[in-house]
Design a protein around this motif. Structure first.
Motif, PDB file in Angstrom:
ATOM      1  N   THR A 163       2.336  -1.238  -6.432  1.00  0.00           N
ATOM      2  CA  THR A 163       3.782  -1.292  -6.647  1.00  0.00           C
ATOM      3  C   THR A 163       4.395   0.102  -6.769  1.00  0.00           C
ATOM      4  O   THR A 163       5.368   0.422  -6.074  1.00  0.00           O
ATOM      5  CB  THR A 163       4.133  -2.148  -7.878  1.00  0.00           C
ATOM      6  OG1 THR A 163       3.750  -3.507  -7.632  1.00  0.00           O
ATOM      7  CG2 THR A 163       5.626  -2.092  -8.176  1.00  0.00           C
ATOM      8  N   PRO A 164       3.858   0.975  -7.629  1.00  0.00           N
ATOM      9  CA  PRO A 164       4.448   2.326  -7.701  1.00  0.00           C
ATOM     10  C   PRO A 164       4.292   3.116  -6.411  1.00  0.00           C
ATOM     11  O   PRO A 164       5.158   3.936  -6.080  1.00  0.00           O
ATOM     12  CB  PRO A 164       3.695   2.985  -8.862  1.00  0.00           C
ATOM     13  CG  PRO A 164       2.464   2.170  -9.062  1.00  0.00           C
ATOM     14  CD  PRO A 164       2.809   0.787  -8.648  1.00  0.00           C
ATOM     15  N   LEU A 165       3.218   2.888  -5.664  1.00  0.00           N
ATOM     16  CA  LEU A 165       3.037   3.600  -4.394  1.00  0.00           C
ATOM     17  C   LEU A 165       4.115   3.191  -3.392  1.00  0.00           C
ATOM     18  O   LEU A 165       4.662   4.033  -2.663  1.00  0.00           O
ATOM     19  CB  LEU A 165       1.648   3.322  -3.822  1.00  0.00           C
ATOM     20  CG  LEU A 165       0.461   3.892  -4.598  1.00  0.00           C
ATOM     21  CD1 LEU A 165      -0.857   3.505  -3.923  1.00  0.00           C
ATOM     22  CD2 LEU A 165       0.565   5.403  -4.700  1.00  0.00           C
ATOM     23  N   CYS A 166       4.406   1.892  -3.345  1.00  0.00           N
ATOM     24  CA  CYS A 166       5.469   1.422  -2.443  1.00  0.00           C
ATOM     25  C   CYS A 166       6.828   1.933  -2.894  1.00  0.00           C
ATOM     26  O   CYS A 166       7.658   2.335  -2.067  1.00  0.00           O
ATOM     27  CB  CYS A 166       5.468  -0.103  -2.376  1.00  0.00           C
ATOM     28  SG  CYS A 166       4.081  -0.797  -1.449  1.00  0.00           S
ATOM     29  N   GLU A 167       7.061   1.933  -4.201  1.00  0.00           N
ATOM     30  CA  GLU A 167       8.338   2.427  -4.717  1.00  0.00           C
ATOM     31  C   GLU A 167       8.541   3.897  -4.371  1.00  0.00           C
ATOM     32  O   GLU A 167       9.650   4.329  -4.049  1.00  0.00           O
ATOM     33  CB  GLU A 167       8.413   2.216  -6.227  1.00  0.00           C
ATOM     34  CG  GLU A 167       8.533   0.755  -6.637  1.00  0.00           C
ATOM     35  CD  GLU A 167       8.487   0.558  -8.140  1.00  0.00           C
ATOM     36  OE1 GLU A 167       8.148   1.542  -8.842  1.00  0.00           O
ATOM     37  OE2 GLU A 167       8.778  -0.563  -8.615  1.00  0.00           O
ATOM     38  N   SER A 168       7.457   4.677  -4.411  1.00  0.00           N
ATOM     39  CA  SER A 168       7.574   6.101  -4.098  1.00  0.00           C
ATOM     40  C   SER A 168       7.924   6.333  -2.632  1.00  0.00           C
ATOM     41  O   SER A 168       8.466   7.390  -2.286  1.00  0.00           O
ATOM     42  CB  SER A 168       6.264   6.822  -4.442  1.00  0.00           C
ATOM     43  OG  SER A 168       5.218   6.421  -3.571  1.00  0.00           O
ATOM     44  N   LYS A 169       7.623   5.360  -1.757  1.00  0.00           N
ATOM     45  CA  LYS A 169       7.961   5.469  -0.334  1.00  0.00           C
ATOM     46  C   LYS A 169       9.202   4.650   0.020  1.00  0.00           C
ATOM     47  O   LYS A 169       9.566   4.558   1.200  1.00  0.00           O
ATOM     48  CB  LYS A 169       6.774   5.006   0.529  1.00  0.00           C
ATOM     49  CG  LYS A 169       5.524   5.862   0.381  1.00  0.00           C
ATOM     50  CD  LYS A 169       4.456   5.456   1.392  1.00  0.00           C
ATOM     51  CE  LYS A 169       4.846   5.822   2.803  1.00  0.00           C
ATOM     52  NZ  LYS A 169       3.760   5.578   3.778  1.00  0.00           N
ATOM     53  N   SER A 170       9.818   4.052  -0.984  1.00  0.00           N
ATOM     54  CA  SER A 170      11.022   3.232  -0.791  1.00  0.00           C
ATOM     55  C   SER A 170      10.776   2.085   0.188  1.00  0.00           C
ATOM     56  O   SER A 170      11.624   1.769   1.034  1.00  0.00           O
ATOM     57  CB  SER A 170      12.188   4.109  -0.296  1.00  0.00           C
ATOM     58  OG  SER A 170      12.500   5.095  -1.248  1.00  0.00           O
ATOM     59  N   ILE A 171       9.620   1.456   0.067  1.00  0.00           N
ATOM     60  CA  ILE A 171       9.328   0.254   0.844  1.00  0.00           C
ATOM     61  C   ILE A 171       9.049  -0.889  -0.128  1.00  0.00           C
ATOM     62  O   ILE A 171       8.678  -0.663  -1.285  1.00  0.00           O
ATOM     63  CB  ILE A 171       8.130   0.443   1.805  1.00  0.00           C
ATOM     64  CG1 ILE A 171       6.865   0.830   1.027  1.00  0.00           C
ATOM     65  CG2 ILE A 171       8.440   1.481   2.870  1.00  0.00           C
ATOM     66  CD1 ILE A 171       5.628   0.991   1.912  1.00  0.00           C
ATOM     67  N   LEU A 172       9.233  -2.114   0.339  1.00  0.00           N
ATOM     68  CA  LEU A 172       9.043  -3.286  -0.508  1.00  0.00           C
ATOM     69  C   LEU A 172       7.583  -3.730  -0.511  1.00  0.00           C
ATOM     70  O   LEU A 172       6.884  -3.600   0.502  1.00  0.00           O
ATOM     71  CB  LEU A 172       9.920  -4.442  -0.023  1.00  0.00           C
ATOM     72  CG  LEU A 172      11.433  -4.232  -0.081  1.00  0.00           C
ATOM     73  CD1 LEU A 172      12.154  -5.435   0.544  1.00  0.00           C
ATOM     74  CD2 LEU A 172      11.906  -4.013  -1.523  1.00  0.00           C
ATOM     75  N   LEU A 173       7.137  -4.246  -1.630  1.00  0.00           N
ATOM     76  CA  LEU A 173       5.823  -4.875  -1.728  1.00  0.00           C
ATOM     77  C   LEU A 173       6.035  -6.340  -2.066  1.00  0.00           C
ATOM     78  O   LEU A 173       6.510  -6.675  -3.147  1.00  0.00           O
ATOM     79  CB  LEU A 173       4.962  -4.196  -2.798  1.00  0.00           C
ATOM     80  CG  LEU A 173       3.607  -4.859  -3.081  1.00  0.00           C
ATOM     81  CD1 LEU A 173       2.734  -4.856  -1.826  1.00  0.00           C
ATOM     82  CD2 LEU A 173       2.899  -4.161  -4.240  1.00  0.00           C
ATOM     83  N   ASN A 174       5.695  -7.215  -1.136  1.00  0.00           N
ATOM     84  CA  ASN A 174       5.834  -8.655  -1.341  1.00  0.00           C
ATOM     85  C   ASN A 174       4.462  -9.287  -1.504  1.00  0.00           C
ATOM     86  O   ASN A 174       3.645  -9.252  -0.581  1.00  0.00           O
ATOM     87  CB  ASN A 174       6.566  -9.303  -0.151  1.00  0.00           C
ATOM     88  CG  ASN A 174       8.015  -8.869  -0.071  1.00  0.00           C
ATOM     89  OD1 ASN A 174       8.652  -8.664  -1.093  1.00  0.00           O
ATOM     90  ND2 ASN A 174       8.531  -8.732   1.144  1.00  0.00           N
ATOM     91  N   ILE A 175       4.213  -9.851  -2.664  1.00  0.00           N
ATOM     92  CA  ILE A 175       2.939 -10.519  -2.926  1.00  0.00           C
ATOM     93  C   ILE A 175       3.204 -12.001  -3.142  1.00  0.00           C
ATOM     94  O   ILE A 175       3.946 -12.391  -4.055  1.00  0.00           O
ATOM     95  CB  ILE A 175       2.225  -9.925  -4.153  1.00  0.00           C
ATOM     96  CG1 ILE A 175       1.870  -8.450  -3.903  1.00  0.00           C
ATOM     97  CG2 ILE A 175       0.964 -10.722  -4.479  1.00  0.00           C
ATOM     98  CD1 ILE A 175       1.166  -7.776  -5.066  1.00  0.00           C
ATOM     99  N   ASP A 176       2.609 -12.817  -2.297  1.00  0.00           N
ATOM    100  CA  ASP A 176       2.737 -14.268  -2.393  1.00  0.00           C
ATOM    101  C   ASP A 176       1.355 -14.837  -2.688  1.00  0.00           C
ATOM    102  O   ASP A 176       0.518 -14.951  -1.798  1.00  0.00           O
ATOM    103  CB  ASP A 176       3.294 -14.834  -1.083  1.00  0.00           C
ATOM    104  CG  ASP A 176       3.460 -16.353  -1.141  1.00  0.00           C
ATOM    105  OD1 ASP A 176       3.441 -16.901  -2.264  1.00  0.00           O
ATOM    106  OD2 ASP A 176       3.589 -16.969  -0.065  1.00  0.00           O
TER     107      ASP A 176
END
Length: 468
Positions: A163-176
């Motif tokens: 989650t923090p890695l995606c936030e640092s790249k301004s991309i979404l992380l969707n976990i289903d």
């Protein structure tokens, strides 16, 4: 003909000889010899000979090549084991001191710089682990260790890390992942985590806009049985399921040519990928090999500039009648574990400083000695709650010292090996000598806390301390 004479004498006495190799004038012949009987008497000898000089030479060359290959494999294994130790030792100091400084830093800019330094060290450690894993796979030494665990533990770990890695790249992380919190399965938790980490890391690395997705589902298979494995829970009924993991991204994608060699070791999509993104090109090769060991499979679809989609399917078993789930996020309290005094046996000053800093952070008293002989002397004078034991030391190494503590001194104090040796043979030697736990360097604070939590089990095993 002198070479064949002894064999002819045996045949004249009624013996039948097959496949006898005889060298005549520097040529090798393979003979089949049999007596010709008339009225129960040998009247002649029937012989058939075929020159096999070239065949013998080929067999000898093949044997020499096999021996050379085996020697090369042993040398490679020994080299990798030594290099792993030599790299992990300074890396332990880099990562350890970085964690210590990060705890003490108050300025955000300093914390960011220390975070970058730590991530660089983590990347180096990942490359090192990939190379060692590939070597173990090539030698057939990679093993699967089945155990029972909650499936949500892996999903939660992925969410917390990425989650923090995606936030640092301004991309979404969707976990289903519609998996119940109490869903317990039987498989190899560490290898499944390794597979998922490799796929998620790649997805985030190659995605600059959009999103990265993870979908986790369980589908029951028709076969049902009760597992008689002695390592499983005694009364747990195991039902056969297929775990399906789908990792997708909206990243740079790949063309068909790149997909054809995607799972080959040391291969990247093209040279520009290596220059731009780095990496060893080992991650997906290791993923495929691990899935083969788990009797699973992987499929990938991708298009340039549209992203990629990896689908992993792994057979596993669902566990019923599972034990009650332990409370989550229990604060770490070393006092409740009875940890007051630790003996640190370590010859490297920087590694000792890191271990001492971790202990002092949790108000644990540490005494430091530099080899096994000094450790044996102190253990005869002072009672400790735990021994942290390095492996390679002067005078008396860690494995030998551990054995002496158990057999010569007869002490039951918990012993945790802290070693830069990543190979299982070293770990097995420590366990055989009487160690209770293995901490692989570089030591991270999270793994250090996990090891200390394990100490309560050692207390119960040895009966050395009252369970507080």
């Amino acid at each position: 003909m002198y070479a064949i004479s002894p064999h002819l004498k045996r045949v004249v006495n009624g013996t039948i000889l097959k496949g006898v190799n005889i060298e005549i004038d520097r040529r090798v012949y393979r003979w089949n010899l049999a007596p010709l009987m008339v009225d129960n008497q040998v009247k002649a000898v029937i012989g058939q000979g075929q020159e096999i000089t070239s065949l013998i030479e080929a067999e000898q060359q093949s044997q020499r090549a096999k021996e050379a290959a085996e020697a090369s494999a042993r040398a490679k294994s020994e080299f990798l084991a030594k290099m792993s130790h030599e790299i992990r030792t300074p890396l332990n100091g880099i990562l350890g001191i970085t964690q210590i400084l990060n705890d003490r830093a108050e300025d955000k800019a300093q914390k960011d710089l220390l975070g970058s330094l730590y991530q660089s060290g983590e990347h180096l450690l990942t490359v090192l682990n990939d190379i060692l894993d590939l070597s173990k796979i090539e030698q057939g030494k990679m093993t699967i260790e089945y155990g029972e665990f909650y499936l949500q533990d892996i999903i939660r770990t992925v969410e917390n890390i990425y989650t923090p890695l995606c936030e640092s790249k301004s991309i979404l992380l969707n976990i289903d992942a519609p998996i119940a919190a109490d869903t317990m399965v039987r498989s190899d938790q560490s290898r499944l985590t390794q597979i998922l980490f490799n796929l998620m890391s790649n997805a985030i690395k190659f995605t600059h806009a959009g999103q990265v997705g993870l979908t986790v589902t369980l589908a029951q298979r028709e076969v049902e049985k009760t597992d008689g494995n002695e390592n499983s829970s005694d009364q747990s009924t195991l039902r056969q399921y297929t775990l399906r993991l789908v990792v997708s991204d909206t990243g740079i994608g790949m063309n068909q040519q790149a997909l054809e060699s995607l799972f080959d070791p040391f291969v990247q999509a093209d040279s520009s990928v290596t220059r731009t993104y780095g990496g060893s090109g080992l991650g997906l090769s290791i993923v495929k090999s691990l899935l083969e060991l788990l009797e699973g499979g992987i499929d990938v679809t991708s298009e340039p500039d549209k992203g990629s989609r990896f689908v992993v399917e792994v057979p596993l078993t669902l566990v019923d009648n599972k034990p009650a789930k332990a409370p989550e996020n229990v604060p770490f309290d070393p006092v409740s574990l009875g940890i007051k005094r630790v003996l640190l046996v370590e010859d490297n000053k920087i590694n000792a400083m890191v271990a001492q800093a971790f202990c002092h952070k949790y108000h644990i008293e540490v005494e430091w000695v530099k080899d096994g002989e000094q450790a044996l002397a102190r253990l005869q004078q002072v009672q400790y709650d735990l021994v942290l034991m390095d492996n390679h030391m002067p005078n008396l190494g860690g494995v030998e010292a551990t054995q002496a503590i158990r057999q010569t001194l007869g002490l039951s104090v918990p012993i945790y090996a802290c070693t830069a040796d990543a190979y299982g043979s070293v770990h097995e030697a420590f366990y055989q000598a009487g160690a209770d736990y293995i901490i692989v360097k570089p030591i991270k604070e999270a793994s250090f806390i996990e090891a200390l939590r394990h100490l309560k089990l050692c207390h119960l095993k040895h009966g050395a301390h009252a369970d507080s």
